[in-house]
Design a protein around this motif. Structure first.
Motif, short mmCIF file in Angstrom:
data_model
loop_
_atom_site.label_atom_id
_atom_site.label_comp_id
_atom_site.label_asym_id
_atom_site.label_seq_id
_atom_site.Cartn_x
_atom_site.Cartn_y
_atom_site.Cartn_z
N TYR A 149 -12.26 -15.99 33.79
CA TYR A 149 -12.01 -14.65 34.33
C TYR A 149 -12.06 -14.66 35.85
N HIS A 194 -19.34 -6.33 44.47
CA HIS A 194 -18.31 -6.15 43.46
C HIS A 194 -19.02 -5.93 42.13
N TYR A 195 -18.56 -4.93 41.38
CA TYR A 195 -19.25 -4.52 40.16
C TYR A 195 -18.43 -4.86 38.93
N TYR A 196 -19.12 -5.36 37.90
CA TYR A 196 -18.49 -5.73 36.63
C TYR A 196 -19.35 -5.21 35.49
N ILE A 254 -20.42 -6.34 31.95
CA ILE A 254 -20.38 -7.54 31.10
C ILE A 254 -21.03 -7.25 29.75
N ILE A 280 -15.82 -8.72 29.75
CA ILE A 280 -16.07 -8.40 31.17
C ILE A 280 -14.92 -7.53 31.68
N GLU A 281 -15.28 -6.54 32.49
CA GLU A 281 -14.29 -5.68 33.14
C GLU A 281 -14.78 -5.39 34.55
N SER A 282 -13.86 -5.49 35.51
CA SER A 282 -14.22 -5.11 36.87
C SER A 282 -14.26 -3.59 36.97
N GLN A 283 -14.95 -3.10 37.95
CA GLN A 283 -15.07 -1.66 38.16
C GLN A 283 -13.68 -1.03 38.26
N ARG A 302 -19.83 0.43 30.67
CA ARG A 302 -18.57 0.58 31.42
C ARG A 302 -18.57 1.87 32.21
#
Length: 130
Positions: free
Chosen positions: A13, A57-59, A61, A80-83, A124
């Motif tokens: 990722y 940077h925010y994720y 998980i 996992i997803e980024s903000q 999320r």
């Protein structure tokens, strides 16, 4: 600097040199900095905060594994997803579905799965609002 790799079942990722990584393990929150002692830990569904060039940077998980040794850090996670990639309406709908399932506990409801879905949706939403 730390060489970070974030890996999901779909593949790599993120691969990046970072200053720090903050996650929540089953034993509590931890921040890994350069030259941290070697560690292997189980990750909880939680925010992951990565600092690159003094910028956070925010994720969001999912559950997974953290491994750190010789300034190389691997995060193996089921999701996992980024903000920026988080769809708040989708996350809210997932939260509502999970809460509805949990409110109607019956033999055909997988409670553990619904609880995990609820935790991921709430994570999320939390990360989206950082």
């Amino acid at each position: 600097m730390i060489q970070l790799q974030m890996i999901t079942p779909q593949g790599l990722y993120l691969q990046q040199e970072v200053e720090s990584v903050h996650v929540t393990t089953i034993e509590g929150e931890t921040t890994i900095l350069t030259n941290h002692m070697p560690i292997v830990a189980m990750l909880k569904v939680s925010p992951c905060i990565v600092t690159i060039n003094k910028e956070k940077h925010y994720y969001a998980i999912g559950e997974g594994l953290l491994q750190f040794k010789e300034n190389k850090r691997n995060i193996l996670t089921d999701s996992i997803e980024s903000q920026a990639d988080i769809d708040e309406q989708r996350a809210q709908a997932a939260k509502d579905r999970a809460m509805q399932r949990l409110s109607k506990i019956s033999p055909d409801i997988d409670v553990a799965r619904a609880q995990l879905a609820l935790a991921k949706a709430m994570n999320r939403i939390k990360v989206k609002h950082y």
